[in-house]
Design a protein around this motif. Structure first.
Motif, PDB file in Angstrom:
ATOM      1  N   LEU A 110       0.835  -1.200   0.000  1.00 51.01           N
ATOM      2  CA  LEU A 110       0.000   0.000   0.000  1.00 51.01           C
ATOM      3  C   LEU A 110       0.877   1.260   0.000  1.00 51.01           C
ATOM      4  N   LEU A 113       2.039   2.020  -3.479  1.00 54.66           N
ATOM      5  CA  LEU A 113       1.021   2.625  -4.336  1.00 54.66           C
ATOM      6  C   LEU A 113       0.739   4.068  -3.918  1.00 54.66           C
ATOM      7  N   ILE A 114       0.725   4.317  -2.629  1.00 51.52           N
ATOM      8  CA  ILE A 114       0.463   5.688  -2.181  1.00 51.52           C
ATOM      9  C   ILE A 114       1.625   6.593  -2.586  1.00 51.52           C
ATOM     10  N   SER A 115       2.857   6.108  -2.430  1.00 55.99           N
ATOM     11  CA  SER A 115       3.970   7.020  -2.711  1.00 55.99           C
ATOM     12  C   SER A 115       4.090   7.363  -4.186  1.00 55.99           C
ATOM     13  N   GLN A 116       3.599   6.479  -5.084  1.00 61.59           N
ATOM     14  CA  GLN A 116       3.651   6.892  -6.491  1.00 61.59           C
ATOM     15  C   GLN A 116       2.527   7.864  -6.822  1.00 61.59           C
ATOM     16  N   ALA A 117       1.567   8.000  -5.917  1.00 61.07           N
ATOM     17  CA  ALA A 117       0.461   8.916  -6.179  1.00 61.07           C
ATOM     18  C   ALA A 117       0.718  10.314  -5.618  1.00 61.07           C
TER      19      ALA A 117
ATOM     20  N   LEU B  31      12.904   5.380   0.006  1.00 61.86           N
ATOM     21  CA  LEU B  31      11.550   5.940   0.107  1.00 61.86           C
ATOM     22  C   LEU B  31      11.356   6.656   1.444  1.00 61.86           C
ATOM     23  N   ILE B  35      10.475  10.314   0.741  1.00 63.03           N
ATOM     24  CA  ILE B  35       9.028  10.434   0.820  1.00 63.03           C
ATOM     25  C   ILE B  35       8.528  10.450   2.272  1.00 63.03           C
ATOM     26  N   GLN B 228      -5.240   6.199 -12.255  1.00 61.41           N
ATOM     27  CA  GLN B 228      -3.855   6.652 -12.283  1.00 61.41           C
ATOM     28  C   GLN B 228      -3.743   8.033 -12.927  1.00 61.41           C
ATOM     29  N   ILE B 231      -5.150  10.775 -10.654  1.00 62.12           N
ATOM     30  CA  ILE B 231      -4.272  11.059  -9.527  1.00 62.12           C
ATOM     31  C   ILE B 231      -3.105  11.942  -9.952  1.00 62.12           C
ATOM     32  N   TRP B 232      -2.490  11.579 -11.079  1.00 57.47           N
ATOM     33  CA  TRP B 232      -1.343  12.362 -11.540  1.00 57.47           C
ATOM     34  C   TRP B 232      -1.762  13.753 -12.004  1.00 57.47           C
ATOM     35  N   THR B 283      -6.310  13.316  -3.603  1.00 63.14           N
ATOM     36  CA  THR B 283      -5.672  12.230  -4.341  1.00 63.14           C
ATOM     37  C   THR B 283      -5.958  10.877  -3.692  1.00 63.14           C
ATOM     38  N   LEU B 284      -5.815  10.820  -2.372  1.00 60.05           N
ATOM     39  CA  LEU B 284      -5.996   9.547  -1.679  1.00 60.05           C
ATOM     40  C   LEU B 284      -7.450   9.093  -1.693  1.00 60.05           C
ATOM     41  N   LEU B 288      -7.259   5.408  -2.965  1.00 55.21           N
ATOM     42  CA  LEU B 288      -7.257   4.263  -2.043  1.00 55.21           C
ATOM     43  C   LEU B 288      -8.154   3.086  -2.449  1.00 55.21           C
ATOM     44  N   PHE B 291      -6.344   1.283  -5.108  1.00 52.52           N
ATOM     45  CA  PHE B 291      -5.130   0.633  -4.598  1.00 52.52           C
ATOM     46  C   PHE B 291      -5.469  -0.677  -3.899  1.00 52.52           C
ATOM     47  N   LEU B 295      -4.138  -4.376  -4.978  1.00 57.69           N
ATOM     48  CA  LEU B 295      -3.360  -5.231  -4.087  1.00 57.69           C
ATOM     49  C   LEU B 295      -4.043  -6.585  -3.905  1.00 57.69           C
TER      50      LEU B 295
END
Lengths: 278, 299
Positions: A110, A113-117, B31, B35, B228, B231-232, B283-284, B288, B291, B295
Motif C-alpha cells: 500500500l 502505491l500511495i507514494s507513487q500517487a 523511500l 518520501i 492513475q 491522480i497524476w 488524491t488519496l 485508495l 489501490f 493489491l
C-alpha cells in the motif's frame, strides 16, 4: 468478392486514420526541428520546410551562450544513475513482494502505491530543507536519490507483476542444485525478465531526464544545473530566443526519442506482463 | 499466475525468515528519506506559521481554516483543478481508447507507427511548454498565423483568462495520452484472440465484438488507467508552471502551482503545505479504493 473489397476499404481507412493520428502527435516535434533550423529568427514561419534557408546558427548559439555541455553531462549522469539504481533496488523489492509472504507485506504494498500517487510539490519543499541539512544540495547524489525515490514505486509495481508471471519451478530446481537465494534472483529471475527490466529502465530514464521541479530546487548552482532547469533559465531572460530554445529542445529530445522508438516494443510487452496482467 | 508464495518464505523451523525483509531494505531507506520524512515534515509545516528563517510557532488548524474561509484564490484554484482534471482526463481517455483500438488493428509497420504515436511521451514537459508556446503565442505563434491566413481573427489563447485553461488542457492531452495509449494497448494485447474467432463464427458484427468482448475485458485496465491518470493530473505542476505560471489573472492556477507560489514566492510555508496536503487528501480519496483492489488482485 464484395467482402474482399469491403475489407480492403476498411484496411485503407484504418491505415489512413493511423497515419493521421501519427502526424498529429508528431507535428509539434516536427515544428520544433523546423524552427530550430531557421537560424534563430523570431516568430513562426511556414510549416513547409525550406531546406535552402536552413542554418545551424541557433545550435551554435546554444553552445556559445550557455554551459550546454556541462548541463547535458549533468542530465546524463543523473538519469543514468537513476536508471541503474532504480532497477536494482526495485528488483530486490519486487522479488520479495512476488515470492514471499511476510508480516508487513500488505502495508508495504500500500505504501508503494500511495507514494507513487503523491504530488511532487508535496515533497519538494520539505525535501529541499532535508537535503540541505544532509549537505546534498547541488550534488549528484541529492538529485539521484530523489529521482530514484520517484521512480521506485512504479518500477517495483511493474517488476512485481512481471516476476509473478515467471513459473517458480525453475527457482525450485535451481535451489535444489544448490544455488543461493540471492543467486536465484540474479541467475534465474533476472535473465527471464529482460523485457520487464527494459521497460522499467526506459521509464526510470525518462523520469530522470525530464524531472523539473526537484531539479529546480536541488540543483541551484550554474555548474550543477540539469537540462530541464537550464531551459527554464533560458526563458527567464529579457528577450525570448525561440530559435535557440528550439535547438536546445531538439538536442534534449531527439536522442531519447530514438532510444524510445527502438525500445517501444519492450515497453508494451513489459507493461502487458507487469502492470496489466494480475 | 494464480499460485501464491514460496512455502519457504513463511519461515523455517518456526523462525522468522529475514530474507524478504532484507530485500526491501534499500527501497525502504530511499523511500523513507525522500518520501517518508518530507511527508511528516509537510504535516508539521501545515500546522505551524512556517517561515524559512527563524522559528515557526504552532498554530493548529489555522492555516486550513484561513484557506477554507478567507482565501478567495484557494476556491477558484479548486474550481480550476476540478475542471482541469475532469475535462482533460475524460477527453484524454476517449482519445487514447480510440487510438489504441485503431493501433491494435495495425499489422504493417506496427512498431514504427506505434513509436510515432508514443513520441510525445519522451518530450520533457519543460520542452513541451516551449514548443507549444511558439505554436500558441498570441502575436507570432503558428496557430494564429494559420487562423489569420484562413481569414479568421487572432485569438488571445494563453493570454486570455477565458481560453488559457482550455488551451493547456489540449496540450496536456497531447503530452500524456501516450502513456494511456500504451497501457490500453497492453491491455488489448492480453485479450485472448480465440474469443474473436468464436465470435466471427457466430457472425458477430465489429460493434458487437467491441461491446461484448473488448470493452468488458478491458474494463480492469480502463479503471486503473483512469484512476492513475486522475491522480497524476490533480497534482500536475510542470506544464502549467512552464506555460502560464498560473496566470493570466489566476485562470490556470492549480493546487500544485498554488502550493508552490505560496511557499516559494510568498514564503508562506504553512499555507503552502496546507494546500499541498489538501491535494494529497483529494488524491488519496480517489486512489485508495483502487489501490486496495489492485493489491487484492496481486494476492
Amino acid at each position: 468478392m464484395n467482402y474482399r473489397i469491403y475489407r480492403r476499404i476498411k484496411t485503407i481507412f484504418i491505415y489512413a486514420g493511423a497515419i493521421l493520428v501519427c502526424m498529429l502527435m508528431v507535428f509539434p516535434i516536427y515544428w520544433m526541428l523546423l524552427s530550430s533550423l531557421r537560424g534563430g529568427s523570431i516568430g513562426a514561419g511556414s510549416i513547409i520546410p525550406d531546406p535552402e534557408s536552413f542554418s545551424l546558427l541557433a545550435y551554435k548559439n546554444v553552445f556559445k551562450m550557455f554551459p550546454f555541455v556541462t548541463w547535458y553531462k549533468n542530465s546524463v549522469i543523473v538519469s543514468v544513475s537513476t536508471t541503474v539504481l532504480s532497477v536494482f533496488i526495485a528488483m530486490f523489492s519486487a522479488y520479495s513482494m512476488a515470492r514471499f509472504s511476510f508480516r508487513g507485506r500488505g502495508a508495504f504494498g500500500l505504501a508503494i502505491l500511495i507514494s507513487q500517487a503523491l504530488p511532487t510539490i508535496l515533497l519538494a519543499i520539505p525535501l529541499f530543507s532535508l537535503l540541505s541539512k544532509m549537505g546534498l544540495l547541488n550534488t549528484y547524489p541529492g538529485l539521484i536519490l530523489s529521482n530514484v525515490a520517484r521512480a521506485l514505486p512504479f518500477s517495483i509495481w511493474m517488476l512485481w507483476g512481471f516476476f509473478q508471471g515467471i513459473p517458480r519451478e525453475l527457482e525450485e530446481a535451481a535451489e535444489m542444485d544448490g544455488l543461493s537465494r540471492i543467486g536465484t534472483l540474479f541467475r534465474i529471475i533476472f535473465p527471464l525478465s529482460a523485457s520487464g527490466i527494459a521497460a522499467v529502465m526506459l521509464f526510470a530514464f525518462v523520469l530522470g531526464w525530464e524531472e523539473y521541479l526537484l531539479s529546480l530546487m536541488i540543483m541551484t548552482s550554474d555548474t550543477m544545473t540539469t537540462l530541464t532547469v537550464g531551459a527554464a533559465r533560458m526563458i527567464g531572460g529579457q528577450s525570448v530566443l525561440w530559435g535557440e530554445l528550439m535547438a536546445y529542445s531538439a538536442m534534449m529530445t531527439i536522442p531519447v526519442a530514438f532510444v524510445f522508438v527502438a525500445a517501444q516494443r519492450y515497453l508494451v510487452s513489459g507493461m502487458t506482463a507487469g502492470a496489466i496482467k494480475s | 499466475m494464480s499460485s501464491k508464495f514460496h512455502s519457504r518464505g513463511v519461515g523455517r523451523k518456526g523462525r522468522i525468515d529475514l530474507f524478504p525483509y532484507l530485500l526491501n531494505i534499500p527501497a525502504i531507506i530511499v523511500l523513507g528519506i525522500v518520501i517518508g520524512v518530507p511527508l511528516v515534515q509537510v504535516l508539521i509545516m501545515s500546522l505551524s506559521e512556517y517561515s524559512f528563517f527563524g522559528n515557526s510557532p504552532f498554530v493548529g488548524l489555522d492555516n486550513f481554516i484561513r484557506l477554507f474561509t478567507r482565501d478567495r484564490v484557494f476556491w477558484s484554484t479548486v474550481r480550476n483543478t476540478v475542471i482541469w482534471t475532469f475535462v482533460s482526463i475524460s477527453l484524454e481517455f476517449t482519445f487514447a481508447l480510440a487510438i489504441s483500438l485503431l493501433m491494435n488493428r495495425i499489422i504493417h509497420m506496427k512498431g514504427f507507427l506505434r513509436g510515432l504515436v508514443l513520441l510525445p511521451w519522451v518530450v520533457p514537459p519543460v520542452t513541451v511548454g516551449l514548443i507549444w508556446k511558439t505554436i500558441l503565442d498570441t502575436d507570432s505563434g503558428l496557430l494564429n498565423n494559420i487562423l489569420v491566413s484562413l481569414g479568421g481573427s487572432k485569438q488571445p489563447l494563453l493570454s486570455s483568462p477565458d481560453q488559457a485553461l482550455w488551451v493547456l488542457i489540449a496540450v496536456v492531452i497531447w503530452r500524456y495520452s501516450p502513456f494511456m495509449i500504451i497501457s490500453l494497448l497492453a491491455g488489448l494485447q492480453s485479450i485472448d484472440k480465440g474469443l474473436y474467432e468464436v465470435s466471427a463464427i457466430e457472425g458477430a458484427s465489429p460493434f458487437q465484438n467491441l461491446r461484448y468482448i473488448t470493452l468488458p475485458l478491458l474494463r480492469p485496465v480502463m479503471l486503473v488507467v483512469l484512476a492513475q491518470g486522475t491522480i497524476w493530473r490533480i497534482g500536475h505542476f510542470d506544464l502549467v508552471s512552464m506555460m502560464t505560471g498560473g496566470g493570466p489573472a489566476g485562470s490556470t492556477e492549480l493546487l500544485a502551482t498554488l502550493a508552490y507560489s505560496k511557499t516559494i514566492t510568498e514564503l508562506n510555508g504553512g499555507s503552502g503545505a496546507a494546500v499541498a496536503l489538501v491535494t494529497l487528501i483529494i488524491t488519496l480519496l480517489i486512489g485508495l479504493p483502487i489501490f486496495n483492489r489492485l493489491l487484492k488482485e496481486r494476492g
